[in-house]
Design a protein around this motif. Structure first.
Motif, PDB file in Angstrom:
ATOM      1  N   MET A   1       0.838  -1.159   0.000  1.00 13.94           N
ATOM      2  CA  MET A   1       0.000   0.000   0.000  1.00 13.94           C
ATOM      3  C   MET A   1       0.896   1.239   0.000  1.00 13.94           C
ATOM      4  SD  MET A   1      -2.434   1.444   3.117  1.00 13.94           S
ATOM      5  CE  MET A   1      -2.725  -0.179   3.697  1.00 13.94           C
ATOM      6  N   LEU A   2       0.493   2.238  -0.767  1.00 14.87           N
ATOM      7  CA  LEU A   2       1.198   3.513  -0.786  1.00 14.87           C
ATOM      8  C   LEU A   2       0.350   4.552  -0.065  1.00 14.87           C
ATOM      9  CD1 LEU A   2       2.501   3.724  -4.476  1.00 14.87           C
ATOM     10  CD2 LEU A   2       3.714   2.894  -2.448  1.00 14.87           C
ATOM     11  N   GLN A   3       1.013   5.347   0.770  1.00 12.08           N
ATOM     12  CA  GLN A   3       0.347   6.429   1.492  1.00 12.08           C
ATOM     13  C   GLN A   3       1.151   7.704   1.298  1.00 12.08           C
ATOM     14  OE1 GLN A   3       0.683   4.750   5.439  1.00 12.08           O
ATOM     15  NE2 GLN A   3      -1.381   3.898   5.345  1.00 12.08           N
ATOM     16  N   PHE A   4       0.446   8.838   1.209  1.00  9.59           N
ATOM     17  CA  PHE A   4       1.134  10.125   1.104  1.00  9.59           C
ATOM     18  C   PHE A   4       1.766  10.489   2.436  1.00  9.59           C
ATOM     19  CE2 PHE A   4      -2.314  10.843  -2.078  1.00  9.59           C
ATOM     20  CZ  PHE A   4      -1.500  10.862  -3.186  1.00  9.59           C
ATOM     21  N   ILE A   5       2.899  11.158   2.355  1.00  9.18           N
ATOM     22  CA  ILE A   5       3.504  11.810   3.512  1.00  9.18           C
ATOM     23  C   ILE A   5       3.134  13.281   3.340  1.00  9.18           C
ATOM     24  CG2 ILE A   5       5.633  12.353   4.738  1.00  9.18           C
ATOM     25  CD1 ILE A   5       6.818   9.770   3.433  1.00  9.18           C
ATOM     26  N   ASN A   6       2.222  13.747   4.146  1.00 12.86           N
ATOM     27  CA  ASN A   6       1.607  15.049   3.918  1.00 12.86           C
ATOM     28  C   ASN A   6       2.320  16.238   4.538  1.00 12.86           C
ATOM     29  OD1 ASN A   6      -0.650  14.189   2.335  1.00 12.86           O
ATOM     30  ND2 ASN A   6      -1.506  13.303   4.195  1.00 12.86           N
ATOM     31  N   ASP A   7       3.240  16.031   5.453  1.00  8.87           N
ATOM     32  CA  ASP A   7       3.846  17.167   6.146  1.00  8.87           C
ATOM     33  C   ASP A   7       5.188  17.593   5.545  1.00  8.87           C
ATOM     34  OD1 ASP A   7       5.030  14.838   6.981  1.00  8.87           O
ATOM     35  OD2 ASP A   7       5.169  15.401   9.084  1.00  8.87           O
ATOM     36  N   LEU A   8       5.288  17.505   4.217  1.00  4.96           N
ATOM     37  CA  LEU A   8       6.498  17.923   3.513  1.00  4.96           C
ATOM     38  C   LEU A   8       6.263  19.250   2.804  1.00  4.96           C
ATOM     39  CD1 LEU A   8       7.479  14.499   1.913  1.00  4.96           C
ATOM     40  CD2 LEU A   8       8.538  15.587   3.903  1.00  4.96           C
ATOM     41  N   GLU A   9       7.341  19.870   2.383  1.00  9.53           N
ATOM     42  CA  GLU A   9       7.244  21.099   1.595  1.00  9.53           C
ATOM     43  C   GLU A   9       6.471  20.802   0.302  1.00  9.53           C
ATOM     44  OE1 GLU A   9       8.444  24.149   2.447  1.00  9.53           O
ATOM     45  OE2 GLU A   9       9.069  23.318   4.376  1.00  9.53           O
ATOM     46  N   PRO A  10       5.775  21.796  -0.255  1.00  8.56           N
ATOM     47  CA  PRO A  10       4.940  21.552  -1.442  1.00  8.56           C
ATOM     48  C   PRO A  10       5.719  21.174  -2.701  1.00  8.56           C
ATOM     49  CG  PRO A  10       4.857  23.876  -0.798  1.00  8.56           C
ATOM     50  CD  PRO A  10       5.627  23.158   0.262  1.00  8.56           C
ATOM     51  N   HIS A  11       7.026  21.384  -2.715  1.00  8.83           N
ATOM     52  CA  HIS A  11       7.823  21.021  -3.892  1.00  8.83           C
ATOM     53  C   HIS A  11       8.366  19.583  -3.808  1.00  8.83           C
ATOM     54  CE1 HIS A  11      10.900  22.445  -1.079  1.00  8.83           C
ATOM     55  NE2 HIS A  11      11.765  21.707  -1.765  1.00  8.83           N
ATOM     56  N   VAL A  12       7.867  18.801  -2.839  1.00 12.49           N
ATOM     57  CA  VAL A  12       8.314  17.422  -2.638  1.00 12.49           C
ATOM     58  C   VAL A  12       7.098  16.498  -2.572  1.00 12.49           C
ATOM     59  CG1 VAL A  12       9.517  15.822  -1.086  1.00 12.49           C
ATOM     60  CG2 VAL A  12      10.340  18.183  -1.339  1.00 12.49           C
ATOM     61  N   VAL A  13       7.179  15.375  -3.302  1.00  8.76           N
ATOM     62  CA  VAL A  13       6.185  14.305  -3.165  1.00  8.76           C
ATOM     63  C   VAL A  13       6.792  13.264  -2.236  1.00  8.76           C
ATOM     64  CG1 VAL A  13       5.016  12.387  -4.321  1.00  8.76           C
ATOM     65  CG2 VAL A  13       5.039  14.646  -5.375  1.00  8.76           C
ATOM     66  N   GLY A  14       6.073  12.951  -1.166  1.00  9.27           N
ATOM     67  CA  GLY A  14       6.515  11.936  -0.219  1.00  9.27           C
ATOM     68  C   GLY A  14       5.553  10.771  -0.203  1.00  9.27           C
ATOM     69  N   ILE A  15       6.098   9.567  -0.321  1.00  6.09           N
ATOM     70  CA  ILE A  15       5.305   8.344  -0.355  1.00  6.09           C
ATOM     71  C   ILE A  15       5.870   7.356   0.661  1.00  6.09           C
ATOM     72  CG2 ILE A  15       4.624   6.343  -1.742  1.00  6.09           C
ATOM     73  CD1 ILE A  15       3.219   8.863  -2.666  1.00  6.09           C
ATOM     74  N   HIS A  16       4.968   6.726   1.422  1.00  4.10           N
ATOM     75  CA  HIS A  16       5.330   5.701   2.394  1.00  4.10           C
ATOM     76  C   HIS A  16       4.782   4.368   1.875  1.00  4.10           C
ATOM     77  CE1 HIS A  16       4.989   4.229   6.827  1.00  4.10           C
ATOM     78  NE2 HIS A  16       6.040   3.722   6.224  1.00  4.10           N
TER      79      HIS A  16
END
Length: 124
Positions: A1-16
């Motif tokens: 399962m992929l989940q967003f990491i939401n507390d990053l700067e807007p210029h970064v996509v974070g995936i867990h």
């Protein structure tokens, strides 16, 4: 399962990534966010926290992930992959020779360092 990491700067996509990662995960979670980032800023800064074995990625997930990488080949700016799988960390470090951007591998206990590096606008 992929989940967003939401507390990053807007210029970064974070995936867990945890558990099984499927083609549907790539298509519905990762691809739309990457496409939106490219449209908004023209480059990709990507943080992947990999807390599942790479064997848990289905063939369809790998294929779509590779397609995304090729489609956006010139857009990659920074890729940080965080995992305790030594092969993944080594591959990520070596990957920098194959893409125009920068990539670094980190262990899970270095997550804060990975976030700092991938979000920094200037090279660290």
């Amino acid at each position: 399962m992929l989940q967003f990491i939401n507390d990053l700067e807007p210029h970064v996509v974070g995936i867990h990534a945890i558990g099984e990662v499927t083609k549907q995960d790539i298509d519905t979670v990762l691809l739309p966010r990457i496409d939106e980032l490219v449209q908004r800023q023209g480059e990709i800064n990507y943080l992947l926290v990999l807390e599942t074995d790479v064997k848990n990625w289905t063939a369809g997930a790998w294929l779509d992930d590779v397609k995304m990488g090729i489609k956006n080949f010139t857009k990659w700016n920074k890729i940080a992959v965080v995992s305790d799988q030594k092969g993944v960390e080594w591959f990520t470090d070596a990957f920098r020779f194959f893409i125009p951007g920068k990539s670094k591998g980190y262990s899970l206990n270095q997550l804060d360092d990975a976030v700092k590096w991938v979000t920094a606008k200037d090279e660290q």
